[in-house]
Structures are given as structure tokens and as C-alpha cells.
Design an enzyme around this catalytic site. Structure first.
Site, PDB file in Angstrom:
ATOM      1  N   SER A 264      -6.423  -3.759  -6.707  1.00  0.00           N
ATOM      2  CA  SER A 264      -5.924  -2.438  -6.342  1.00  0.00           C
ATOM      3  C   SER A 264      -7.076  -1.436  -6.182  1.00  0.00           C
ATOM      4  O   SER A 264      -8.008  -1.669  -5.426  1.00  0.00           O
ATOM      5  CB  SER A 264      -4.918  -1.989  -7.399  1.00  0.00           C
ATOM      6  OG  SER A 264      -4.316  -0.803  -7.041  1.00  0.00           O
ATOM      7  N   ASP A 594       2.820  -5.279   0.100  1.00  0.00           N
ATOM      8  CA  ASP A 594       3.082  -5.868  -1.219  1.00  0.00           C
ATOM      9  C   ASP A 594       3.771  -4.881  -2.141  1.00  0.00           C
ATOM     10  O   ASP A 594       3.628  -4.935  -3.341  1.00  0.00           O
ATOM     11  CB  ASP A 594       1.794  -6.395  -1.845  1.00  0.00           C
ATOM     12  CG  ASP A 594       0.841  -5.273  -2.226  1.00  0.00           C
ATOM     13  OD1 ASP A 594       1.154  -4.107  -1.944  1.00  0.00           O
ATOM     14  OD2 ASP A 594      -0.213  -5.558  -2.801  1.00  0.00           O
ATOM     15  N   HIS A 647       2.654  -6.069  -5.842  1.00  0.00           N
ATOM     16  CA  HIS A 647       1.301  -5.571  -6.061  1.00  0.00           C
ATOM     17  C   HIS A 647       0.712  -6.019  -7.396  1.00  0.00           C
ATOM     18  O   HIS A 647      -0.437  -6.456  -7.449  1.00  0.00           O
ATOM     19  CB  HIS A 647       1.330  -4.056  -5.988  1.00  0.00           C
ATOM     20  CG  HIS A 647      -0.020  -3.431  -5.918  1.00  0.00           C
ATOM     21  ND1 HIS A 647      -0.929  -3.751  -4.941  1.00  0.00           N
ATOM     22  CD2 HIS A 647      -0.616  -2.526  -6.712  1.00  0.00           C
ATOM     23  CE1 HIS A 647      -2.025  -3.056  -5.146  1.00  0.00           C
ATOM     24  NE2 HIS A 647      -1.864  -2.310  -6.211  1.00  0.00           N
TER      25      HIS A 647
END
Lengths: 690, 687
Positions: A264, A594, A647
Site C-alpha cells: 500500500s 482491489d 487490499h
């Protein structure tokens, strides 16, 4: 439900039962007297009368008792069953014969003969890292070195205002407010579990351990994710620390290069590190030009937010941060209901606007990447998978029509979602052709002084919206549709302080000439479109991300009803629903991704921006895209799924873990099988002219 | 409760005659009916009555369960209520109560010094000692499934009770290599959490950390050099690269804090570990860290040893010899039963012995320096020490004094030099009157017990009766003959240990052989680094009786027992108060005798000696033990005990001052309560 039923049953039984209980007591009393009663006549009236009076006396007392008694009873019942179940659960053998736990990839690969080779560095993303208190205001005196963020979050419920105060940063400097020191938790514990039972890195760590990794060749590059990247170095020397750790691991593990696994926001943090480490000392780490080539084997970006995340915008504008999916998962009511009075969202907005790092996630690359009023790279994406094939045919037909006669165009324009309009006011504005939209320049925004009355009553939850007048807010809404470029202007207008702070640290453009000396400044280092990758031809860059989940891409907004203290004048128009292809739901246009990061942001750099020898990648570092199609868990027993593409849940994805393990054990990208693509990322990238 | 019980008992007795009872019940019902009809407030209960009949039977069936539930519910709700109150209680409440009772508490030293204006200056490195660091599982056998990255040592120790044998198996090391057994990986916990609390509520470093944080320290300028305290010092580098890690972290902290040198605070065995580190870091690369000869001078400002067993700890001898490890005071405090009672059947001690004997690190703390330091058969540096010195002072100073000294001069000159003696009389006789038979040639017989005690194999089983007897026939062991004894009793362990540690005194420190790592942790066989600006502090508690020598006897002659045990019946009585329960004690901090903790700083390193060629300054800071006045004080703010001293305010203040830039002179130089200087003079050591 069962409990309620039982409770009701109890209520019916209760009076009788306890009256009988009383009787038992009465019996005792009586048994003391029995000789007397028995000796006298059986139907002795006097005795009966005596009984009666006694009974009356006793009845009064038990009556008050009854409720407490039954409560106790219920509690006891629940406790005992609970303990019994707990006991049974503990007695349960670890793997029931019926439930076959799938073998973890680490164990399988170990049997294949993989062992730990390259040291691994894990870089957590935003939100997932724990933060602990080192110095606080009196209200948190006893919490020294306890987690404020991550863990059980009990402190939110206990002392919410104090908690918010401690997590905020200074509005001017973006560093600690005076008298408060909140620091990142170091070590693997920083982000293995976000909350008890909610894994982030734990599964990956466990699988790495199975092939022989341990504390000495695994490092969690935990950092304070609230700060801007350069500030983590200025305040905590986090980047120096990371550099020293990588060098140490390189040396102690027999000069094996490290494999970096950022997730991320960690991806752009590490991008920043790559530039920082090779830059000369006052601003950079002074590692010299060959540092990355010497120390890093591969960067395996998981769910990379390379070009930003559209969610961030809604977060900044109206604190409707679906990005913080975690918090929602933790306490679904907390953000949405009015937990702290009426002002939950306002508080959250005020706190999160002090966090510079959020600005790093604003979409980068402007209209070239994210599309303008009439165009976007994703157009033609079909959200409803059932309609997909049909739609595809439709499109093909259209194309044929187009070729045959040029009459079909108008039809097509209607069909396509205009993702380029990141924010539009009203559903209509998101569909109209651009020529019909009123466009204002951002200079026309006039900032008036706020009316004093709202300020005085809501002083506590001061957000920058309070400084704006109704007219200027209206004016914003009149502008109808914003693209990424105008959006930045909008943000500068709405949140001037935050943007002023953050724009000293981040930049969101595209570089024309990368050799321009201005790009030596650290504010450009985390933007992949304004930096060159280091000169390290042997390095590999992977983009690993999930696809197949609708991901927020652009929003339909409306003006919210203006209450006295409802200081956020904008909100997502959740009534805006449907369009033909199902991309608009609850005021949000969805694209493939995602759940947090759209495919475009995650994949573009690997698919095109860095592919081969480009100006962003002068040494021609090999890039690979590995996509993982999302499959929701089939049964509850699977927890968050072994093949998830979401995610965070992707960190438990078996295929992804296997890829990482193989690379850590020495495999190259080509050995993994090169690119693996399910989405339209190639097609989209081609549409972007850069 | 009692009333309820009685009631139910009384209820049962009439039930013995069901006929009568039924009648009675019917009558009751009738009565009730009448009473109900009479009672104005309970009207219309014909229904109720019939119902009560059926329910009565129901109740009879599960009234016991009901009662239990009710009871459990009561307790639970009480508990929750109290818990709620406890949680709702303001955090400062206990302190408020304490202050109300005992008067205002002194500010914690961190707060006090922060008010004085001290701020964080030098980065601080902590080196924890033996036992106190946490260990976690990284790979294990199937019995330890589900414990990945959970603490096996430190924390709650829940696994000891749950799966004791599995736990012992995982905590043991390989008997040959002293490293991990195959298939098991136990690694130290890293970071400050490794040793801030040993168990919930039992602080080790936490108080010091909290006080340092008050003057501005945080994670970036504090570092816990956690290491696996079970393996030998050099093996921590071989297996985990711990020494390299410490080196790199110190370098990083010096660089990021603008060139400020670090202050190192080792505790207990950490003292020896850091001594080893200082030699390692300057030694050339294959064996050492290759930092060059100026590394210590460039990176270290001061080493503040807390309770350092420089010359070893006598406790370790008894620990290795018969597993009566009082050394593990911390473990005892946590789980007093585990070590002493027979949790694993009757083999607890054997299991513990087998486990601890696989730990190389315990051997680093065997008494060093032999008879020269610890005393011979008829001589010891501490002789003349009065154990009961406190009592006369408290009771009646004038009268008790002359008597006491007279006594001790004549009769109770304790022969501390005899560290192990078989029988109390042997411990006191003059050396010429004792017959000793050399044990070294004794033949070890094959033991029949091997077959039955396979599981708890200790090396005693190899010795046979003859060997055991030979050991006892030698009667008395001094510090140097103890080493021979251990070689005889536990040859495998000592073979491992000899490769990593040495216990002698160097004649010529420039001898090439002293470049080997096995000498690095022995202060009598290494030179301190060339760093004239560095300072060495020796900080320890005094005023607590500390084990120094033992009286042994044969253990019960059962097959699987350890053949020797401390003769707890040996009591000194009035004329020799130093002997209690088979243990001769001397001044110290409950674990480390003053001699071991203080000698190097008092004499061995003082000034320019051959052990300290650059003449770095040494300071002794002793802290007189005062036990906590009330229970509310917890483990005391003036304690001198080995671990509790970490909460001693005076010690914390000293550390903070040095960390903030003060020198030893600023602190006030030496601060001595014991006779350490007198005793040091008696030790004839060439300097």
C-alpha cells in the site's frame, strides 16, 4: 436468539420457581416448628393462621429479590455454558479430522527444498502500523508505551477526546504537538496483526519462517505513517535506520541482497527511500549512486498505490473515508453514527487532516493519467460481471458500426462512464457532455470570513470549513465537475493549511524533463512520474495486486443539510445509483481494482511507465505484473480467504505468498512465469500518452 | 454460603420419608390455597396453584443446577462490577491512597530531573542479564503447534503448566554443540519489550525506561541489546549475529544523535556479555567484529554495570552441581512451586538440571580467578565478615558489640574459601585435620538406573556409585578444585564450556593465546580497550545475605535422584550466624557477592593496571538495601536486591544523570557501604 427465547422462558418460570423457593425456606422454618404443628391437630387453624402471617411477611421480601435473582441465574447460566464451550474448544485437537486445513504454502515450498536466502524487508502501509504513546497529556498519564493505534482500540471508547488529541499532529508543522509524543511500534509486532485476530503481515511472516526466516533476516520497516515521508527521517531517523538495517542484513547474511516487500502506502514510502538513500547527505542518506544496485534484489510491491488512490479525495473532502476500511471493519458504527455527539466525522476530519501522509495518496499525474472531463483510460470498463460478455459484444458491434457509419458515436458516449470527472455535483453532471458544463477557474473561489455564530458554538471541532462562507461553498458546487487537476485547486481552496504543509513534501504532477535540478528535492521522490528509478539494472520490480473487486474511482457529491455544527458542507450523494453498466452505486463510480487501489494506479508504472528503458527507468529495471483474481472465501471457516484479492486480505493469498517466498529464496521474475494479467491494464495503459 | 448449605441439608432430612413428605406437601398446598384466598393481594391464583404443582416437580429436578447457576451468576456479576469499578477508577487513585497512608511520595527520578532541566543527550543501550530476557518460538516440534512467535520464556509462562515436558524439550539446547537441537528454533524477543517486564507486573527494565522517557528518551535513542541468554556469548554471534547487530545499532545511534557516544547499561550476566562485546568489536574480522582499535573510544561514553558478576557467582556452582538454582530468583518469585515441588512426577529437579546443563551461558558465571580471588582452604578475603551485624545494631549497640566481636574472632571465622564441603564439621575444621582422597582417578561405574530413568538422563547416571562416593571423599572444594569437580561430574557440559569460557588469571596478558574469544568475558584474562575517556561504573546493592559457600550431603539413594543435595539441616546457630540452611552467606545483593561485583572496579581496574592499560576511570556506587516499608510500595524504591535494584530511585537517578552528560565525578565519585576495599586489599593479585 436462543438466549432471548430462553430468557423469555425464564421469565415465565421465574415467579413460580422462586415462590417455590420461598416455600422451601418456609418449609425450613416450619420444620423447626413441626413438632408443635404435628402434635396439634392436623387442621389446626391457629397454626394455619400463624403460617399465613408468616407467609405474608416472607412474600414481601422475596418479591424485591426476584429480579436480581433471575438476573444472577441467567448470568450464571450463560457463564457456565460459555466456560463449557471454551473448555471444549480448548480440548479440541488442533486439526479435526473433518476440517482439513489446507497446507500452508511455506510448508509445501519447504518440501520442494526452498530455504531462506535473501533477507526480507517488510514495509507496512498506511493505517496498518501500530502507534504507541511515549509522552502524553495528563489524561493519558498511565498509558506509557501502550498502543494507541492498533491492538484493541479500547482507548477510543474510554476516552475518545483524549485519544483524538493524541493522534493529531500539529497543524502547522505536521510534527508532534507540544507535550505529546506518539511513536511507531518497532519490530515485527508493529504490523503483524492490526487488531487481535485481524492479520496483516502475520501469515506472510509465518510462511517465511517455515522456510527458515527468523528475526535476523526479516525486518519490519515500521514508520510513523501519519508523517510525511521526509519527516519520518527528520523526527525519528527512520530512513537512516532502514538503511543501516539493510546494510547490516546484507553483511550478516553473506552478502545476499534484500528483497523488499512494501504494501500500500509503503510502496511510495520505499520509492522515497530509494531516492533518499542515494542522494547526498544534507537531504539524503548519502549512500552513493550504486547503493540500491548493491543492496536490493527485488521490490515486490503489494497493492501499490503508485499513482494515488481516489478514495483519498473523498476522505479529505468530507471525511467519508472508505479508505480506512479497517476502522470500519473494527467498529462499523464508530465513524458513521454519531458516537461523539454529532461530530464524529468532523473530529475524524480534523485529525486526519493533520496527517501529511494522506496527501501522498492523492491521485498523481493529473489528467494525463486519470482522464479529463470527457476521457479516461478506463472507459469501457463494465462493472457488472454478468453483463460483461454481452457488453463486450455490444462494444464490438458499436465499433463495427463506427467503422461502417459514423452515426453510433453519440450512443457510445452515453454508454461510457466518465471516470475522469473525479468529483461531480449531482448525478446529471457526471453524465453530461463537457460542453454543457459550466466551468469556473479556481481563481474565482472567494474565501469569505465565516459567520461568527457557527464558530462560537462549535469551537471544539474546528475544521477549515468553518472559515468558508456559504457562498463560497455554493460556488464550489456550481462548478459541477472536477478532474484531477482542478481537484487539486479545490483542495487547496478547501483545506489551505493542510495543502500548504503537505505540498512542501509531496508533488502530484508529471515531470517534463527529469534532469531538471529541481527534481533533486525530496518532495518529488515519492512520485513515480517525477523521479527516475535508481541505476540498478539487476533489480526487479513487481506489482502484485488483486483485481476483480469494484473499487472507488470517482464520486457524485451533493451539498449537505447545514446544521449548526454540521460543519462539513459536502457529502457523497448516496442516492445516486445505477447507470446502465452498474458502475455507479451509492454515489460512487467503481472501476476494477482491489477495493482500495484501482488497477490503473497499481499497475500502470509496471505495465508501461517503467516497462523497458523509459525515461523514468533509465537503467531498464525489469518489471513484472502479477495480478490475483479475487475469490471470496467459500465458507466461514476460511476466515478472510485464501484467494482473496482485497487490499489487505491479499496478504493471506496463497498464490501471492508463494510468489514472495520463491523470490526470497532466489527465484527471478522470469522463473515465476513473468506477467500474469487478468485486467485490462495493458489496454488502459496504451490509452495514456506519456 | 454456610446458611444456604445448612438450609439445604435441613431440607433434605425430611425428604427421607417421601410418603410423609408428600402428605405434607399436599397440606402445604392446601394451606397455601387458603392463604392465597385469604391474602388480598394474591387473588385469582387458582391457575397459579395448579401450575405450582407441576413446577414443583420441575424445580426438584434441577434445583441444584439452578443453585449453581445462581451462585456462579452472583460471583460473575460481582466480579464484573468490581472490574468495572476498577476500570472506572481514575489512574491516580492508588497513588492517592498510598500518599494518604504513607505521606507524600517522592517524585520519580525522571520527573525530578526533568524539572532540573536534564534532557536526553547520550543514546542508551541496555544489555539484559540471564533469565530476564524473553524467548519466543520460531520453529518447533508438533507438540508446540500454535505457539509460533509466542513467548516460551518470559510473559505468563502458561506453557510450563500446560505442556511441561514439551516446554523443557524446547528450552533445552543440544548437548554437544550448545546450539539449537534439530527442528527447534527459539529466538530472543527483540526490542524494548524483550526485557521490560519479565512477567506481567514484574518489572525488570520498565521503570528505568519510563524514567528515561521522562527526560526525552524514546525508541530511537534507547536500544535493548536482547540476545539469547542460553547460548555462549560467541555463539550468539555465530547463530544470530547478535554482536554485529549491537555494533551496527550503536553506530547508527551515534550517527543519528549527532556524534554523541552511547551510555551502556548492562545488568547481571549482561555485564560479562558486554565485556565480551568490547573485545569482540575491536578484534580483527574472522573472529571479531573488525571495528578497529578505537571503536570503543569512539562510540562508548560509559559502561554502567548493574549488579555485575565480574568474577562469577557461587550460586551457579550449586545450580550446576545439584540444580538447586537459587540463582533463578526471578523464576522462583514467579512460580515458586515449579522448581521445588514435583510437578513432573518426581523428576522436576532432574529435568531442570538437564535443561540448565545444556545452557552454556550458566558456565560464564562460574567463579573466576580461582583460589587467589575466592580464597583457599584456610583463607578467604571476606573472613571476619559478620552476618548478624544488623541485629546488634538494632537491639542494643553498646552491650552487643564487644560480645559479638569477641565471638567472631574466636569461633566463627567462616572459611568462605571452602565453597563446597561435605558435612558441616568438615567445613569448620582446620585443613590439616582433614583427610582427602583424590577423586580424579576414580572409576565411573556403569549405572543400572539408566534403563529406568532414560527420560531424565543426567550425567550423574554415568558416574555410578563409585564415582559419587569418590566425589564425597574429597570433602572440600575451593574455587579452583570446583572446576575439576565439575569436569568430573559433568564432562560433556564442561567440554562445551571450556571452548567458550575460561576461569583463570592471566600471567602475561600479551600472550597470543589471549586473543581467543574464550578469554574475552573473563576480566582477569583480558585487557580493557584503549579508551581513556571511557568510564566504568560498578553499581550494586549491598546489605542482603548472599550465598557464598555450601554444605552438601548425599541425597536420598533412590535410582533417579541427583546424588547430592544441600544439607539444609546445617545451621550455624548463634556463634555462626552466617550458616543457614546449609549455605554460608556473605554481604551482597542476594545473588552476587560484593567481592565479585566490586573487586574489578575497586582494585583490578583501578588506575593504570595491566588489566586496564589506558587507565580509564572506574567508580563504585553501592546502594544499601532497604526493604519496602509497606506493601503499597511494591518491590521498593530503595531495594538493593539483584533485580529489584532496577527500581531503585538512587540508581535510576545516577543513570539518568550520566545519560544526560554527567561524569562519575559529577555524581560524587565512589559511594561505598561495604568492606570491599578492605577485602580487595587482601587479594594478592599482580597488577
Amino acid at each position: 436468539m436462543a438466549y432471548i427465547l430462553r430468557f423469555r422462558k425464564l421469565c415465565f418460570l421465574e415467579p413460580v420457581k422462586y415462590s417455590s423457593c420461598d416455600k422451601a425456606k418456609a418449609d425450613e422454618k416450619k420444620s423447626v416448628e413441626t413438632p408443635k404443628v404435628e402434635n396439634e391437630d392436623q387442621g389446626a387453624v391457629s397454626a394455619v393462621l400463624e403460617e399465613n402471617t408468616k407467609r405474608k411477611k416472607q412474600k414481601k421480601q422475596p418479591k424485591e429479590w426476584r429480579c436480581i435473582d433471575s438476573c444472577c441465574w441467567i448470568l450464571g447460566y450463560m457463564c457456565t455454558t460459555w466456560w463449557l464451550l471454551l473448555f471444549l474448544f480448548h480440548c479440541l485437537p488442533g486439526n479435526l479430522p473433518g476440517l482439513k486445513v489446507p497446507e500452508p504454502p511455506g510448508a509445501r515450498l519447504k518440501r520442494e527444498g526452498l530455504t531462506a536466502l535473501h533477507p526480507v524487508v517488510l514495509a507496512p502501509g498506511i493505517v496498518t502500523g501500530g502507534l504507541e504513546l511515549w509522552e502524553g497529556k495528563p489524561c493519558y498519564e498511565d498509558l506509557f508505551r501502550r498502543r494507541l493505534w492498533g491492538g484493541s482500540f479500547t482507548e477510543i471508547f474510554k476516552r475518545p477526546m483524549c485519544w483524538l488529541e493524541h493522534l493529531s499532529l500539529d497543524n502547522e508543522t505536521g510534527l508532534d504537538p507540544p507535550g505529546i509524543r506518539v511513536r511507531a511500534v518497532p519490530g515485527l509486532v508493529a504490523a503483524d496483526y492490526f487488531a487481535p485476530g485481524y492479520f496483516v503481515w502475520a501469515i506472510l511472516i509465518e510462511n517465511l519462517a517455515r522456510i527458515g526466516y527468523e528475526g535476523k533476516n526479516m525486518y519490519m520497516a515500521a514508520y510513523d505513517w501519519r508523517l510525511s515521508f521526509q519527516n519520518t527521517e527528520i523526527r525519528d531517523q527512520t530512513l537512516s535506520r532502514l538503511k543501516s538495517k539493510i546494510e547490516l542484513m546484507y553483511v550478516t547474511n553473506g552478502n545476499k541482497k534484500v528483497v523488499v516487500v512494501p504494501h500500500s502506502m509503503g510502496v511510495i514510502y520505499f520509492l522515497h527511500f530509494l531516492k533518499w538513500v542515494e542522494s547526498p547527505p544534507p537531504m539524503g542518506g548519502g549512500g552513493g549512486p550504486g547503493w540500491c544496485g548493491k543492496h536490493i534484489k527485488a521490490i515486490m510491491n503489494i497493492g501499490p498505490a503508485l499513482l494515488g488512490v481516489p478514495k483519498t479525495i473523498s476522505n479529505i473532502l468530507s471525511a467519508e473515508s472508505k479508505d480506512v476500511a479497517f476502522i470500519r471493519a473494527m467498529a462499523p458504527g464508530l465513524l458513521d453514527s454519531d458516537f461523539l455527539g454529532l461530530q464524529t466525522l468532523e473530529h475524524v476530519m480534523r485529525v486526519s487532516r493533520t496527517w501529511d501522509s494522506i496527501v501522498s495518496l492523492i491521485p498523481k499525474g493529473g489528467e494525463t493519467i486519470w482522464g479529463n472531463l470527457d476521457w479516461s483510460p478506463e472507459e469501457g470498463h463494465v462493472c457488472d460481471s454478468a453483463k460483461k460478455t454481452q457488453h463486450q459484444q455490444h462494444l464490438d458491434n458499436n465499433r463495427k458500426n463506427e467503422n461502417n457509419s459514423k452515426g453510433g458515436t453519440s450512443f457510445r458516449v452515453q454508454e461510457l462512464t466518465k471516470y475522469g470527472r473525479m468529483i461531480s455535483f449531482g448525478k446529471a453532471a457526471s453524465d453530461l457532455p463537457s460542453s454543457q458544463l459550466p466551468v469556473f477557474g479556481s481563481e474565482e473561489f472567494v474565501r469569505g470570513n465565516s459567520s461568527s455564530n457557527s464558530n462560537s458554538s462549535c469551537g471544539d471541532v474546528w475544521t477549515e470549513y468553518n472559515e468558508m462562507t456559504q457562498e463560497s461553498i455554493k460556488k464550489i458546487a456550481e462548478n459541477k465537475a472536477y478532474t484531477v487537476r482542478t481537484l487539486l485547486d479545490l483542495l487547496r481552496f478547501i483545506a489551505p493549511k493542510m495543502m500548504k504543509r503537505a505540498e512542501a513534501h509531496f508533488s502530484h504532477g508529471i515531470a517534463d524533463d527529469l534532469d531538471d535540478p529541481k527534481y533533486n528535492h525530496y518532495k518529488y521522490w515519492s512520485n513515480p512520474l517525477e523521479t527516475k528509478l535508481p541505476d540498478a539494472p539487476d533489480m526487479e520490480i513487481y506489482c502484485l495486486y488483486g483485481v476483480g473487486i469494484p473499487t472507488e474511482r470517482s464520486y457524485v457529491y451533493k451539498l449537505s443539510a447545514s446544521g449548526r455544527c454540521k460543519t462539513i458542507p459536502l457529502q457523497i450523494d448516496s442516492s445516486a445509483d445505477g447507470s446502465d453498466n452498474g458502475c455507479l452505486k451509492g454515489g460512487v463510480y467503481f472501476a476494477d481494482g482491489d477495493e482500495s487501489v484501482p488497477v490503473l494506479s497499481a499497475g500502470f508504472m509496471c505495465a508501461k511507465g517503467w516497462k523497458g528503458k523509459t525515461r523514468f527507468n533509465p537503467s531498464g529495471i525489469a518489471t513484472y505484473i502479477r495480478e490475483y483474481m479475487h475469490k471470496p472465501p467459500t465458507s466461514l471457516l476460511e476466515g478472510r480467504g485464501l484467494e482473496s484479492g482485497a487490499h489487505v486480505d491479499i496478504m493471506g493469498n496463497v498464490a501471492l505468498i508463494e510468489d514472495i517466498l520463491r523470490v526470497a529464496a532466489g527465484a527471478s521474475g522470469a522463473e515465476l512465469g513473468g506477467d500474469r494479467i487478468y485486467s485490462d491494464i495493458r489496454k488502459m495503459s496504451e490509452k495514456i500518452n506519456i | 454460603m454456610l446458611k444456604r448449605r445448612k438450609g439445604s441439608a435441613a431440607k433434605k432430612s425430611p425428604n427421607s420419608e417421601p410418603q410423609l413428605d408428600e402428605n405434607k406437601e399436599k397440606k402445604n398446598n392446601q394451606l397455601q390455597e387458603k392463604s392465597n384466598s385469604n391474602a388480598a393481594n394474591l387473588k385469582g391464583n387458582v391457575n397459579f396453584n395448579s401450575k405450582s404443582n407441576s413446577d414443583e416437580r420441575l424445580r426438584r429436578k434441577w434445583s441444584c443446577v439452578d443453585n449453581c447457576c445462581w451462585f456462579v451468576g452472583c460471583i460473575c456479576s460481582m466480579w464484573w462490577f468490581l472490574l468495572f469499578l476498577y476500570n472506572a477508577m481514575p489512574a491516580s487513585f492508588p497513588q492517592y491512597v498510598t500518599e494518604a497512608i504513607t505521606g507524600p511520595m517522592p517524585d520519580p527520578p525522571g520527573v525530578k530531573l526533568a524539572k532540573e532541566g536534564l534532557t536526553a543527550k547520550h543514546p542508551v543501550v541496555f544489555v539484559p542479564g540471564i533469565v530476564t530476557g524473553g524467548l519466543e518460538l520460531w520453529e518447533g516440534h508438533s507438540c508446540a503447534e500454535g505457539l509460533f512467535r509466542k513467548r516460551l520464556w518470559g510473559g505468563t509462562f502458561g506453557e510450563v503448566y500446560k505442556r511441561p515436558l514439551c516446554w523443557v524439550e524446547h528450552m533445552s539446547l543440544d548437548n554437544e554443540t550448545g546450539l539449537d537441537p534439530p527442528g527447534i528454533k527459539i529466538r530472543p524477543v527483540s526490542g524494548l519489550v524483550a526485557a521490560d517486564y519479565f512477567a506481567p507486573g514484574y518489572f525488570v527494565w520498565a521503570v528505568l525506561i519510563a524514567n528515561l522517557a521522562r527526560i526525552g528518551y524514546e525508541e530511537k535513542n534507547m536500544y535493548m541489546a536482547a540476545y539469547d541468554w542460553r547460548i555462549s556469548f560467541q555463539n550468539t554471534e555465530v547463530r544470530d549475529q547478535t554482536l554485529s547487530r549491537i555494533k551496527s545499532n550503536i553506530e547508527l545511534m551515534v550517527a543519528t544523535s549527532g556524534g554523541k557516544k552511547v551510555v551502556v547499561v548492562p545488568h547481571s550476566m549482561g555485564v560479562l556479555y558486554f565485556l565480551h562485546f568490547m573485545k569482540w568489536v575491536e578484534a580483527p574480522a574472522p573472529m571479531g567484529g573488525g571495528g578497529g582499535s578505537n571503536w570503543c573510544a569512539d562510540h562508548i561514553k560509559a559502561v554502567m554495570n548493574i549488579g555485575g558478576p565480574f568474577l562469577g557467582v557461587p550460586k551457579v556452582v550449586s545450580g550446576l552441581f545439584s540444580a538447586e538454582a537459587r540463582d533463578i530468583a526471578v523464576a522462583r518469585a514467579i512460580a515458586p512451586g515449579v522448581l521445588d515441588i514435583d510437578v513432573f512426577g518426581f523428576q522436576t529437579l532432574q529435568h531442570v538440571m538437564r535443561m540448565t546443563r545444556s545452557w552454556d551461558s550458566t558456565m560464564s558465571m562460574l567463579p573466576k580467578g580461582g583460589d587467589t580471588v575466592w580464597g583457599g582452604l584456610d583463607w578467604s578475603p571476606e573472613e571476619g565478615h559478620e552476618c548478624s551485624v544488623k541485629k546488634p545494631r538494632n537491639n542494643n549497640m553498646q552491650t552487643a558489640r564487644p560480645n559479638g566481636t569477641g565471638n567472631s574472632a574466636n569461633a566463627t571465622r567462616v572459611k568462605y574459601g571452602r565453597m563446597l564441603a561435605f558435612g558441616k564439621d568438615v567445613a569448620e575444621l582446620h585443613s590439616s585435620e582433614i583427610e582427602r582422597v583424590d577423586f580424579k582417578g576414580a572409576i565411573k561405574g556403569k549405572n543400572l538406573a539408566n534403563t529406568t530413568c532414560r527420560d531424565v538422563w543426567t550425567e550423574y547416571h554415568d558416574m555410578g556409585i563409585g564415582g559419587v562416593k569418590a566425589v564425597a571423599d574429597y570433602k572440600i572444594y575451593t574455587a579452583s578444585s570446583i572446576l575439576d569437580l565439575l569436569h568430573f561430574v559433568a564432562p560433556k557440559m564442561m567440554k562445551r564450556g571450556d571452548a567458550h569460557f575460561s576461569y583463570g588469571i592471566a600471567d602475561d596478558l600479551d600472550d597470543k593465546k589471549y586473543e581467543h574469544y574464550k578469554y574475552w568475558s573473563n576480566p582477569l584474562e583480558t585487557k580493557l580497550p584503549m579508551a581513556p575517556d571511557m568510564e566504568i561504573f560498578s553499581m550494586y546493592g549491598v546489605g542482603i545475605p548472599t550465598e557464598r559457600a555450601y554444605v552438601y550431603k548425599f541425597g536420598p539413594a533412590a535410582e533417579c535422584y541427583i546424588p547430592f543435595q544441600i544439607d539444609t539441616a546445617a545451621e550455624g546457630g548463634d556463634d555462626c550466624p552466617c550458616l543457614k540452611g546449609g549455605v554460608y552467606s556473605v554481604d551482597g545483593d542476594e545473588t552476587v557477592p560484593v567481592l565479585s561485583a566490586g573487586f574489578m572496579c575497586a582494585k583490578g581496574w583501578r588506575g593504570n593496571t595491566r588489566f586496564n592499560p589506558s587507565g580509564m576511570r572506574t567508580y563504585i556506587r553501592e546502594y544499601n538495601h532497604a526493604s519496602p516499608a509497606t506493601l503499597l510500595e511494591g518491590r521498593g524504591t530503595q531495594s538493593g536486591a539483584h533485580v529489584d535494584i532496577m527500581g531503585n530511585f538512587a540508581l535510576i537517578e545516577d543513570i539518568i544523570r550520566v545519560a544526560a552528560g554527567a561524569t562519575g565525578e559529577d555524581l560524587g565519585g565512589d559511594q561505598v557501604h561495604s568492606d570491599i576495599f578492605k577485602w580487595s586489599e587482601r587479594i594478592k593479585l599482580q597488577l
